[in-house]
Design a protein around this motif. Sequence first.
Motif, short mmCIF file in Angstrom:
data_model
loop_
_atom_site.label_atom_id
_atom_site.label_comp_id
_atom_site.label_asym_id
_atom_site.label_seq_id
_atom_site.Cartn_x
_atom_site.Cartn_y
_atom_site.Cartn_z
N SER A 168 68.31 71.50 40.57
CA SER A 168 66.90 71.98 39.93
C SER A 168 66.33 70.95 41.01
CB SER A 168 67.75 70.94 39.18
OG SER A 168 69.15 71.89 37.97
N ARG A 188 58.60 65.73 48.21
CA ARG A 188 57.99 64.79 46.98
C ARG A 188 59.52 64.93 46.26
NH1 ARG A 188 52.40 65.79 44.56
NH2 ARG A 188 50.57 65.05 45.31
N MET B 133 49.54 76.52 36.36
CA MET B 133 50.47 75.03 36.43
C MET B 133 49.48 73.64 36.41
SD MET B 133 53.08 73.82 37.67
CE MET B 133 54.31 74.96 38.26
N ARG B 137 50.27 69.92 35.44
CA ARG B 137 50.33 68.83 36.24
C ARG B 137 49.08 68.10 35.71
NH1 ARG B 137 49.13 71.12 41.99
NH2 ARG B 137 48.99 69.36 42.75
N ASP B 160 50.10 62.07 39.97
CA ASP B 160 50.72 63.34 41.14
C ASP B 160 52.49 63.50 41.01
OD1 ASP B 160 49.62 66.30 41.21
OD2 ASP B 160 49.35 66.06 42.82
N GLN B 161 51.93 63.00 41.78
CA GLN B 161 53.88 62.34 42.61
C GLN B 161 55.14 62.89 41.60
OE1 GLN B 161 53.53 59.91 45.67
NE2 GLN B 161 55.78 59.47 45.54
N SER B 164 54.88 66.56 39.90
CA SER B 164 55.80 67.38 41.14
C SER B 164 56.60 66.64 40.31
CB SER B 164 56.01 67.30 42.90
OG SER B 164 54.02 67.09 42.81
N ILE B 165 57.67 65.52 40.60
CA ILE B 165 58.77 65.06 40.17
C ILE B 165 59.57 65.93 39.22
CG2 ILE B 165 60.87 63.42 39.80
CD1 ILE B 165 59.55 63.94 42.92
N ILE B 167 57.66 68.70 37.37
CA ILE B 167 57.91 69.70 37.34
C ILE B 167 58.71 70.79 37.82
CG2 ILE B 167 56.31 71.49 36.74
CD1 ILE B 167 54.04 69.98 36.48
N SER B 168 59.17 69.45 38.91
CA SER B 168 60.23 70.65 39.31
C SER B 168 61.58 70.72 38.79
CB SER B 168 60.74 70.06 41.34
OG SER B 168 59.19 70.23 41.89
N THR B 169 61.40 69.26 38.71
CA THR B 169 63.29 69.43 38.32
C THR B 169 63.72 69.70 37.09
OG1 THR B 169 63.52 67.29 38.57
CG2 THR B 169 65.13 68.06 37.16
N GLU B 171 61.63 72.67 36.17
CA GLU B 171 61.98 74.47 36.90
C GLU B 171 63.23 75.00 37.31
OE1 GLU B 171 59.76 76.27 34.75
OE2 GLU B 171 57.35 74.90 35.12
N GLY B 172 63.58 73.52 38.40
CA GLY B 172 64.84 74.51 38.90
C GLY B 172 65.87 74.94 37.20
N ALA B 173 65.76 73.97 36.85
CA ALA B 173 66.60 73.38 36.00
C ALA B 173 67.34 74.53 34.59
CB ALA B 173 66.83 72.34 35.29
N ALA B 189 69.29 67.42 33.46
CA ALA B 189 67.75 67.41 34.16
C ALA B 189 66.96 66.61 32.97
CB ALA B 189 67.24 68.86 34.26
N HIS B 192 68.36 62.53 33.50
CA HIS B 192 67.96 61.96 34.19
C HIS B 192 66.40 61.51 34.21
CE1 HIS B 192 67.58 61.75 39.54
NE2 HIS B 192 66.32 62.75 38.77
N PHE B 196 64.13 58.22 34.91
CA PHE B 196 63.31 58.24 36.10
C PHE B 196 62.07 57.79 35.70
CE2 PHE B 196 59.69 61.28 38.02
CZ PHE B 196 59.42 59.88 38.86
#
Lengths: 202, 202
Positions: A168, A188, B133, B137, B160-161, B164-165, B167-169, B171-173, B189, B192, B196
Motif C-alpha cells: 500500500s 519518504r 492533492m 496534503r 509534509d513528510q 506523504s506517508i 496519504i501514500s498508505t 491511497e495504496g490501500a 493501513a 498501521h 504511526f
Amino acid sequence: MSKTPALSKAEATKQKIVEQAAHLFNQQGFAGASMADLMAATGLKKGGIYNHFASKEELAIAAFDYAIEQVQLRYRNVLRQERHSLDRLIAIVHTFRDSTYNPVVQGGCPILNLAIDSDDTNPVLRDRAKQAMDDWRSLICKVIERGIKQGEMQASIAADQAASIIISTLEGAMMMTKLYDDPIHLERAAQHLSQFIKTMEA
Amino acid sequence: MSKTPALSKAEATKQKIVEQAAHLFNQQGFAGASMADLMAATGLKKGGIYNHFASKEELAIAAFDYAIEQVQLRYRNVLRQERHSLDRLIAIVHTFRDSTYNPVVQGGCPILNLAIDSDDTNPVLRDRAKQAMDDWRSLICKVIERGIKQGEMQASIAADQAASIIISTLEGAMMMTKLYDDPIHLERAAQHLSQFIKTMEA
C-alpha cells in the motif's frame, strides 16, 4: 547456459507488438490506448496487429503479462543478492523506489495502473491485476515466513498484514511521485518502510 | 442560516449532469467514459449535455471539482468534532477507511483515480488532480503544525513528510481494497497509521 531457440518472423513480430503495447497501455490505460495509438507505436496496420491478437483485450493481457514478467525478473535478480530476510525486504522496497528512476515499463507500476483502470469496468483485466498482486503479496509473505523460521524476524509478525502495509505504502507513493513528477514521495515511503521493517527484527 | 437561492431550470440540469458524471468518470476514467455512457447516466442527448459544457474535458473537470467538494465537506465535518491534533489525524485516517463502506462518489478516491488516469496523458486533468492533492496534503500539514504549536506533537516532526506517508498508505490501500473488493487492506493501513500517528505524540 541453455540456447534460446530463434523466434520465427511471425513470433518476433508478435513479441515486438507486445513490448510496444506494454509501454502504451501502462501509460494510457486500456480505454485510453486507441487502435491508432497502437498502430503508431508498433508501426503496423490494424490488420498486422489483429493478425496476432483476436482483440484489443487479448493484446492488453499479453502486454500486461510481459510487463509483469520483466518486473518479476528484476526482483528475482535483486533477491538473489541478499540472504538476511530483513535485507531482502529492504531490497524489495529499494527496488520499487528505484523503479521511478529506471522503469521496467514506462508509466509507473503496471499492477497499480491496471488495478485502477479495471476495478470498476473490466473483470477480465481486473482478474489479471489480482493475480499479479497475489504474486507480489506472496513474494513478501515468503520472505517474512522464512525470516521467522530462521529466527531473523519476530514470530508474532503477521506476514500478509505486513505485505498489505508495504505494498500500500509503495503503490500510493508511486502514484504521488508520478502525479508530481517528484521522487520525494517514494523516498519518504522507502525511509518509513525501512524503519517499519527494522521493527520486525527478532 | 443563509438561504440558498433556488437554481434556474438550466442550472439544475447542469448540476444534475455534473453529479451523474462524477460517479461515471470516477469509475470508468476519462477515456473510458464514452458519450454514450454519459447520455445513459444523465438521460440526456448529446446536445443536451454539450449545451452546458464546451467539451468532455470541461465536464470531467466540473465532475471532479464536485466530487472533491463533497469529499472536503465530509472531512471538514469530521474535523469539527475533534480537538486534539492526534485525534484529528486519526479521524482523517478513519474517515478515509470508512469511505469504502460509505463512498462520497462511486469508484474509490477521486484523486487517486484521476492521478493514475491523467499522469501520462492529460496535463489539464493532471493539474486538477495535483491541486486536490495539494489541498489534501495541506490539510494534514496544518493539523500537524497546529499540534506542534500546541505542544501536542513533537517539534521534530516534518509535517509534509508525515503527510506523504499517511496519504501514500491510504491511497495504496484503497487501490488494494478496490482490486480485491475486500476492506481488509484499508483496515490494516488504518491500524498501521494509527500506530504511526501515536509515535508523533509529544
